[in-house]
Enzyme design. Structure first.
Site, PDB file in Angstrom:
ATOM      1  N   LEU A   1      53.687  12.567   1.972  1.00 23.45           N
ATOM      2  CA  LEU A   1      52.561  12.308   2.872  1.00 23.45           C
ATOM      3  C   LEU A   1      52.838  11.017   3.628  1.00 23.45           C
ATOM      4  O   LEU A   1      52.846   9.935   3.045  1.00 23.45           O
ATOM      5  CB  LEU A   1      51.254  12.202   2.080  1.00 23.45           C
ATOM      6  CG  LEU A   1      50.915  13.412   1.196  1.00 23.45           C
ATOM      7  CD1 LEU A   1      49.630  13.152   0.419  1.00 23.45           C
ATOM      8  CD2 LEU A   1      50.797  14.688   2.019  1.00 23.45           C
TER       9      LEU A   1
ATOM     10  N   GLY B   1      33.645  -9.466  -6.954  1.00 24.77           N
ATOM     11  CA  GLY B   1      33.181 -10.802  -6.574  1.00 24.77           C
ATOM     12  C   GLY B   1      33.868 -11.351  -5.346  1.00 24.77           C
ATOM     13  O   GLY B   1      33.250 -12.031  -4.517  1.00 24.77           O
ATOM     14  N   ILE B   2      35.162 -11.061  -5.204  1.00 23.25           N
ATOM     15  CA  ILE B   2      35.879 -11.497  -4.000  1.00 23.25           C
ATOM     16  C   ILE B   2      35.290 -10.825  -2.770  1.00 23.25           C
ATOM     17  O   ILE B   2      35.070 -11.465  -1.735  1.00 23.25           O
ATOM     18  CB  ILE B   2      37.387 -11.205  -4.144  1.00 23.25           C
ATOM     19  CG1 ILE B   2      38.021 -12.208  -5.105  1.00 23.25           C
ATOM     20  CG2 ILE B   2      38.090 -11.240  -2.790  1.00 23.25           C
ATOM     21  CD1 ILE B   2      39.486 -11.962  -5.395  1.00 23.25           C
TER      22      ILE B   2
ATOM     23  N   GLU C   1      25.594   5.835 -11.710  1.00 25.29           N
ATOM     24  CA  GLU C   1      25.471   5.000 -12.910  1.00 25.29           C
ATOM     25  C   GLU C   1      24.053   5.034 -13.464  1.00 25.29           C
ATOM     26  O   GLU C   1      23.862   5.130 -14.685  1.00 25.29           O
ATOM     27  CB  GLU C   1      25.876   3.565 -12.578  1.00 25.29           C
ATOM     28  CG  GLU C   1      27.351   3.396 -12.269  1.00 25.29           C
ATOM     29  CD  GLU C   1      27.674   2.073 -11.604  1.00 25.29           C
ATOM     30  OE1 GLU C   1      28.843   1.660 -11.669  1.00 25.29           O
ATOM     31  OE2 GLU C   1      26.759   1.460 -10.999  1.00 25.29           O
TER      32      GLU C   1
ATOM     33  N   ASP D   1      29.485  -3.854  -2.365  1.00 24.20           N
ATOM     34  CA  ASP D   1      29.755  -5.293  -2.352  1.00 24.20           C
ATOM     35  C   ASP D   1      29.099  -5.966  -1.151  1.00 24.20           C
ATOM     36  O   ASP D   1      28.631  -7.109  -1.243  1.00 24.20           O
ATOM     37  CB  ASP D   1      31.266  -5.547  -2.329  1.00 24.20           C
ATOM     38  CG  ASP D   1      31.934  -5.118  -3.620  1.00 24.20           C
ATOM     39  OD1 ASP D   1      31.281  -5.174  -4.675  1.00 24.20           O
ATOM     40  OD2 ASP D   1      33.116  -4.720  -3.574  1.00 24.20           O
TER      41      ASP D   1
END
Length: 319
Positions: free
Chosen positions: A28, A41-42, A196, A262
């Site tokens: 591919l 967190g980043i 979740e 995020d």
């Protein structure tokens, strides 16, 4: 404005590309490759910087890949508090099939941690939180590496108090938070997605009211002062002991869903740090998530899109 500290236990180098069609067998050929610093967190810190805020990102980074993540973060405006580890930082790959617009996401597990390493990282985070001040907003976001105790988030809440701790995690760490609440030191806010929340509830959450009922049950159980549940295209709900809010997103063109969660957390945390109430923080988070799905690959929200979309994110108070 309050200071913001984000925490990334399991950062990664996010790779993304496109190919005309995904099928087993042939090679591919990927097009338009991108690489970006990643990990919950980043990404939250990057979203905050993109929205005009400032955050310090405490991240465990190691090896050549960790050094590459650091290099990619240099132009982002994020201050990095690097915690050096010996193991190589993981990578992830998102491939978009142009023919169908379907996106395939491959995520490596990350390094194995020891209990001593987790304790040392917790000490470093406590030092960073003390340095930036007690009124900080602290965000723990992303998966936990193997070996990190499931009660890490609760111990972190005790270590950074009285700072407001927002947690967005997954897997056994999330299950532990819900099953073993600490009413003496609850999290400030817990966020999770629809999949979740339904898994933890043990049932389908078919309606906005269903999600609010479950979120409020977690608040009353001492898990967190505020619980936020995402509902995909229906936006997000927020519950506290006295609030039941729903924020619906505008219709936007979806380029990639990577980074939406995020971006939500970044917008929500920045609004709180700027003194907004929970309703306005929910609105900003929803606008940031909507803006993120408009960007390709693992790119996050853009400030101009968030500003434009915020007016189209109504807040509804439900009984």
């Amino acid at each position: 404005m309050s200071e913001i500290l984000t925490i990334t236990l399991n950062p990664c180098l996010d790779l993304s590309a496109a190919t005309p069609q995904v099928s087993a067998g042939p090679k591919l050929r990927l097009q338009d490759p991108r690489e970006e610093p990643g990990g919950g967190g980043i990404n939250v810190a990057r979203a905050i910087a993109a929205l005009g805020g400032q955050a310090t990102a405490a991240a465990a980074l190691g090896g050549v890949t960790g050094a590459r993540v650091m290099k990619l973060l240099e132009p982002s405006g994020v201050t990095v508090a690097r915690f050096r580890i010996e193991s190589e930082t993981r990578q992830s790959l998102a491939v978009t099939e142009e023919e169908t617009a379907a996106q395939y996401r491959f995520v490596m597990p990350g390094p194995l941690w020891s209990g001593d390493l987790a304790a040392a990282f917790l000490t470093r985070v406590r030092e960073e939180s003390q340095r930036i001040g007690a009124g900080a907003v602290v965000v723990l976001s992303g998966s936990q590496p193997q070996g990190v105790p499931d009660d890490f988030a609760q111990e972190l809440a005790r270590q950074v108090a009285p700072s407001r701790l927002i947690v967005d995690t997954s897997g056994s760490a999330l299950s532990y938070l819900v099953a073993h609440p600490d009413p003496q030191q609850p999290l400030f806010a817990l966020r999770m997605d629809l999949r979740e929340s339904e898994a933890l509830a043990g049932r389908a959450l078919d309606t906005v009211s269903d999600s609010l009922d479950f979120a409020q049950s977690l608040v009353r159980g001492g898990v967190a002062q505020v619980v936020i549940l995402a509902r995909g295209a229906e936006g997000s709900v927020l519950a506290s002991k006295t609030l039941r809010l729903h924020c619906a997103p505008p219709d936007v063109s979806v380029a990639s869903k990577v980074g939406a969660g995020d971006s939500f957390t970044g917008g929500f945390a920045l609004a709180l740090a700027q003194g907004a109430d929970l309703a306005e923080a929910l609105r900003m988070g929803t606008a940031a998530a909507s803006a993120a799905v408009m960007t390709p690959g693992s790119a996050l929200c853009r400030a101009e899109d968030v500003a434009r979309l915020s007016a189209d994110c109504p807040i509804h108070t439900l009984p």
